[in-house]
Design a protein around this motif. Structure first.
Motif, short mmCIF file in Angstrom:
data_model
loop_
_atom_site.label_atom_id
_atom_site.label_comp_id
_atom_site.label_asym_id
_atom_site.label_seq_id
_atom_site.Cartn_x
_atom_site.Cartn_y
_atom_site.Cartn_z
N ASP A 80 7.43 1.96 -3.23
CA ASP A 80 6.26 2.79 -2.93
C ASP A 80 4.97 1.97 -2.79
OD1 ASP A 80 7.78 5.13 -3.01
OD2 ASP A 80 7.54 5.30 -5.19
N ASP A 81 5.02 0.69 -3.09
CA ASP A 81 3.81 -0.13 -3.04
C ASP A 81 3.24 -0.21 -1.63
OD1 ASP A 81 3.79 -0.76 -5.72
OD2 ASP A 81 4.83 -2.68 -5.47
N HIS A 82 1.93 -0.07 -1.54
CA HIS A 82 1.24 -0.35 -0.28
C HIS A 82 1.12 -1.86 -0.13
CE1 HIS A 82 -0.06 3.85 -0.83
NE2 HIS A 82 -0.24 3.86 0.48
N HIS A 218 1.40 7.49 4.32
CA HIS A 218 1.06 6.37 3.43
C HIS A 218 0.64 5.14 4.23
CE1 HIS A 218 2.76 8.85 0.29
NE2 HIS A 218 3.85 8.98 1.03
N THR A 265 3.56 1.36 3.74
CA THR A 265 4.64 1.23 2.77
C THR A 265 5.96 1.07 3.53
OG1 THR A 265 5.08 3.62 2.71
CG2 THR A 265 3.44 2.75 1.14
#
Length: 372
Positions: A80-82, A218, A265
């Motif tokens: 989920d990290d940008h 995202h 993401t």
């Protein structure tokens, strides 16, 4: 933003969400072990703190993270990290430009000098040549003075006038239209042109015309150095990756502009890469034009081409990116329906660990697919 020796470009990966993910056929144990081993080798060779990857297609799906997103806190890397997607931004910028052409606000045959003055050969370089990397413009990221200033301060102030100044003190690489050669200058200036023809900032234009219509919740075109949460920290260890590892998370998006400013993401990249290759938002005629590729390089192992804001590695389509802190790749093979996306959190403007990982996995899953 990103430029790589010989080729600078792409890659992708698959993310299945919700109930579909639960029922997805997993990649075989042998292929999962191979992915793990390839990533481990890339991490060790490049001293990468963290790495994330997703693969999805007929041969199965696999999503995995390795290492940490923060050396300070030891927080594990997350899907989920940008992350900064660097030159994958070019695919969004190109789509925005192609939409402006379809709307009649811009034309392939328009000349660069109609919108930006003072660029060598600007009265002969067309918009289509810029989008397709056939302009001959010098790559501003290769300018020694710019490179020194950016390394000293990744948050330095910069705009398209700085690109023009660099182009004026360096000779063009070749005559407009003579060949295909990757240069970030094309897309930085294209961003300024889009602002002139649309009356909006390129960030707003890309957001409203590309990101939102594609449902990428995202993905952002940032206007400040701050990253959206959750995010992975990005690290830099010198141009060759052998120096002291320092935190380089904060980068002024204006340093890369429409050539590489964006953040996303893996989940959004997985969704997007298929949309990109199948021509979402564009007319069938425009998508056919987009997928006409000039040759960047050709060898017995791999054929690399560049279309209108999209790269081709053999039969794989997509893009990759490298910028201080992050290396990314998003690739899709329309012949077999497989996508591969990956992110690493240590890089320079010239690093390609995710691209190298893609090469190995693509060849493992579909031998010969990189040279067709």
């Amino acid at each position: 933003m990103h430029r790589v020796p010989v080729v600078a470009i792409f890659v992708m990966i698959a993310l299945l969400l919700g109930a579909g993910a639960a029922q997805a056929k997993p990649l075989s144990a042998a292929n999962r072990a191979y992915v793990d081993q390839v990533v481990k080798e890339e991490m060790e060779a490049g001293r990468l703190p963290g790495f994330s990857i997703e693969v999805s297609g007929p041969k199965g799906s696999y999503a995995q993270t390795y290492g940490v997103s923060s050396l300070a806190t030891s927080k594990p890397m997350s899907l989920d990290d940008h992350v900064r997607i660097a030159s994958i931004t070019k695919t969004f910028t190109a789509t925005a430009a192609l939409l402006q052409i379809e709307q009649g606000n811009l034309a392939f045959s328009d000349k660069l000098s109609q919108y930006i003055k003072g660029v060598p050969n600007g009265n002969r370089i067309t918009i289509k040549e810029m989008i397709g990397m056939r302009s001959g413009l010098y790559d501003y990221t290769m300018d020694p003075q710019w490179d020194k200033e950016f390394e000293e301060n990744p948050q330095m102030r910069f705009d398209y006038k700085g690109v023009v100044a660099i182009l004026r003190r360096n000779q063009p690489e070749f005559e407009p239209g003579a060949k295909t050669s990757y240069a970030d200058s094309n897309y930085y200036l294209l961003g300024e042109i889009l602002e002139k023809v649309s009356g909006e900032s390129v960030a707003k234009l890309v957001t409203d015309e590309v990101i939102k219509p594609l449902g990428l919740k995202h993905t952002i075109y940032p206007t400040a150095a701050k990253m959206p949460s959750p995010f992975s920290n990005g690290y830099y260890a010198g141009p060759e990756g052998k120096g002291q590892i320092v935190d380089s998370t904060l980068v002024n998006p204006d340093a890369a502009g429409a050539a590489g400013a964006m953040v996303s993401t893996l989940g959004d990249l997985h969704k997007y890469v298929k949309q990109l290759t199948e021509g979402a938002l564009l007319s069938p005629k425009m998508q056919r034009a987009r997928l006409h590729f000039g040759v960047l390089s050709k060898s017995p192992q791999i054929t690399v081409g560049y279309g209108l804001g999209i790269g081709r590695f053999g039969q794989w389509l997509g893009h990759n990116g490298g910028i201080f802190g992050f290396s990314t790749v998003a690739m899709y093979d329309p012949k077999n329906g497989t996508d591969i996306v990956a992110a690493a959190n240590l890089a320079s403007n010239f690093s390609t660990p995710t691209l190298e990982t893609f090469f190995k996995i693509a060849e493992r899953l579909y031998p010969g697919s990189l040279k067709k």
